[in-house]
Design a protein around this motif. Sequence first.
Motif, short mmCIF file in Angstrom:
data_model
loop_
_atom_site.label_atom_id
_atom_site.label_comp_id
_atom_site.label_asym_id
_atom_site.label_seq_id
_atom_site.Cartn_x
_atom_site.Cartn_y
_atom_site.Cartn_z
N PHE A 104 0.74 -1.33 0.05
CA PHE A 104 -0.17 -0.02 -0.21
C PHE A 104 0.98 1.26 0.12
O PHE A 104 2.03 0.90 0.26
CB PHE A 104 -0.89 0.00 1.16
N ILE A 105 0.22 2.35 -0.28
CA ILE A 105 0.94 3.59 -0.20
C ILE A 105 1.35 4.18 1.15
O ILE A 105 0.22 4.53 1.83
CB ILE A 105 0.51 4.80 -1.16
N PRO A 106 2.44 4.04 1.84
CA PRO A 106 2.54 4.59 3.24
C PRO A 106 2.37 6.23 2.98
O PRO A 106 2.70 6.83 2.41
CB PRO A 106 4.14 4.38 3.20
N GLN A 107 1.36 6.30 4.00
CA GLN A 107 0.84 7.77 4.49
C GLN A 107 1.97 8.74 4.69
O GLN A 107 1.94 9.80 4.13
CB GLN A 107 -0.27 7.66 5.55
N PRO A 108 3.07 8.51 5.45
CA PRO A 108 3.83 9.43 5.79
C PRO A 108 4.60 9.85 4.55
O PRO A 108 5.27 10.93 4.43
CB PRO A 108 4.90 8.65 6.62
N LEU A 109 4.77 9.01 3.68
CA LEU A 109 5.36 9.46 2.26
C LEU A 109 4.62 10.53 1.43
O LEU A 109 5.35 11.32 0.89
CB LEU A 109 5.65 8.00 1.39
N MET A 110 3.35 10.19 1.58
CA MET A 110 2.50 11.27 0.98
C MET A 110 2.43 12.57 1.65
O MET A 110 2.54 13.64 0.81
CB MET A 110 0.96 10.70 0.72
N ALA A 111 2.59 12.49 2.75
CA ALA A 111 2.58 13.83 3.94
C ALA A 111 4.05 14.40 3.37
O ALA A 111 3.99 15.65 3.65
CB ALA A 111 2.55 13.52 5.08
N GLN A 112 5.09 13.75 3.30
CA GLN A 112 6.57 14.37 2.84
C GLN A 112 6.51 14.84 1.53
O GLN A 112 7.86 15.27 1.31
CB GLN A 112 7.36 13.36 3.55
N LEU A 113 5.57 14.92 0.55
CA LEU A 113 5.77 15.09 -0.55
C LEU A 113 5.27 16.73 -0.86
O LEU A 113 4.49 17.19 -0.27
CB LEU A 113 5.03 14.32 -1.59
N LYS A 114 6.23 17.57 -1.39
CA LYS A 114 5.86 19.02 -1.93
C LYS A 114 4.58 18.95 -2.62
O LYS A 114 4.35 18.11 -3.38
CB LYS A 114 6.89 19.67 -2.50
N ILE A 115 3.85 19.92 -2.83
CA ILE A 115 2.78 20.44 -3.72
C ILE A 115 3.48 20.16 -5.01
O ILE A 115 4.58 21.12 -5.27
CB ILE A 115 2.00 21.41 -3.36
N GLY A 116 3.07 19.57 -6.03
CA GLY A 116 3.59 19.44 -7.40
C GLY A 116 4.51 18.32 -7.37
O GLY A 116 5.25 17.96 -8.25
N GLY A 117 4.87 17.86 -6.17
CA GLY A 117 5.84 16.69 -6.41
C GLY A 117 5.44 15.31 -6.85
O GLY A 117 4.36 15.01 -6.99
N ARG A 118 6.37 14.52 -7.19
CA ARG A 118 5.96 12.97 -8.03
C ARG A 118 6.37 11.95 -6.60
O ARG A 118 7.44 12.21 -6.25
CB ARG A 118 6.63 12.96 -8.96
N LEU A 119 5.60 11.02 -6.57
CA LEU A 119 6.16 9.71 -5.83
C LEU A 119 5.79 8.70 -6.54
O LEU A 119 4.75 8.32 -7.34
CB LEU A 119 5.02 9.59 -4.70
N VAL A 120 6.90 7.82 -6.79
CA VAL A 120 7.13 6.75 -7.84
C VAL A 120 7.14 5.51 -6.98
O VAL A 120 8.02 5.53 -6.47
CB VAL A 120 8.13 6.95 -8.90
N ILE A 121 6.14 4.66 -7.02
CA ILE A 121 6.25 3.40 -6.17
C ILE A 121 5.34 2.18 -6.84
O ILE A 121 4.53 2.28 -7.35
CB ILE A 121 5.19 3.75 -4.95
N PRO A 122 6.27 1.14 -6.88
CA PRO A 122 5.59 -0.17 -7.34
C PRO A 122 4.57 -0.76 -6.23
O PRO A 122 4.90 -1.17 -5.18
CB PRO A 122 6.94 -1.18 -7.40
N LEU A 123 3.35 -0.95 -6.51
CA LEU A 123 2.20 -1.04 -5.69
C LEU A 123 1.76 -2.57 -5.99
O LEU A 123 1.45 -2.75 -7.00
CB LEU A 123 1.11 -0.39 -5.85
N GLY A 124 1.75 -3.45 -4.92
CA GLY A 124 1.41 -5.05 -5.20
C GLY A 124 2.16 -6.00 -4.51
O GLY A 124 3.39 -5.65 -4.13
#
Length: 213
Positions: free
Chosen positions: A158-178
Amino acid sequence: MKDTAKHQGLRNQLVSVLEQKGITDKSVLDAIKKIPRHLFLNSSFEDYAYQDKAFPIGAGQTISQPYTVAFQSQLLEVKKEHKILEIGTGSGYQTAVLCMLGAKVFSVERQKELFKQTSVLFPKLSIRPKHLSFGDGYKGLPGYAPFDSIIVTAGAPFIPQPLMAQLKIGGRLVIPLGEEVQIMTLLIRKNETQFEKHEFGEFRFVPLLEDKN
Ligand code: SAH
């Protein structure tokens, strides 16, 4: 710790393979042309280092396939001086590619053995990530946030919530999910609460492990 003309030749061939497979970002291809991948592997794999394959690196982990490294790096749209958080330092190869792209890289690894290996290796290769951390990537690095982008190099359930919170507005999070197979996923942060999601097909990673403690 040798990098020879033969290695350079093999790297040029590898870059042609990545272009044939659809990698178009010139700066990413250029970084792969320069980084001596064979020095991130045990010397017994030296002859295979420039094949487009994953290999074991110790502690039951693998160095990502060059195509995967190129694909994730391309999705990040790295600009010089970008602050990037990497979860899963592993061999350090992906870290090195991001450093070569001019990013300030903060990387987290949960296997002590690999953390120690890369701490010794980077200075030898004159590769300078901003910060290497031994710990649990599910938590990110709140003390250094926010980040222009975040890359996860292990398969996340799953997408760890802290990673979403630590991303700037406009920022990109690349994550292999599954779990068994992962879907390469890009989240772009639109504002405080909204993220745009894009999916890019199947990849295979070792699992992003939850805390041992
Ligand atoms: N980028 C690396 C990929 C290594 S494989 C390379 O190219 O070599 C994924 C890495 O993620 C492994 O080293 C593994 O130990 C690490 N990892 C797994 N779960 C983790 C977690 N919760 N926090 C940080 N690192 C983790």
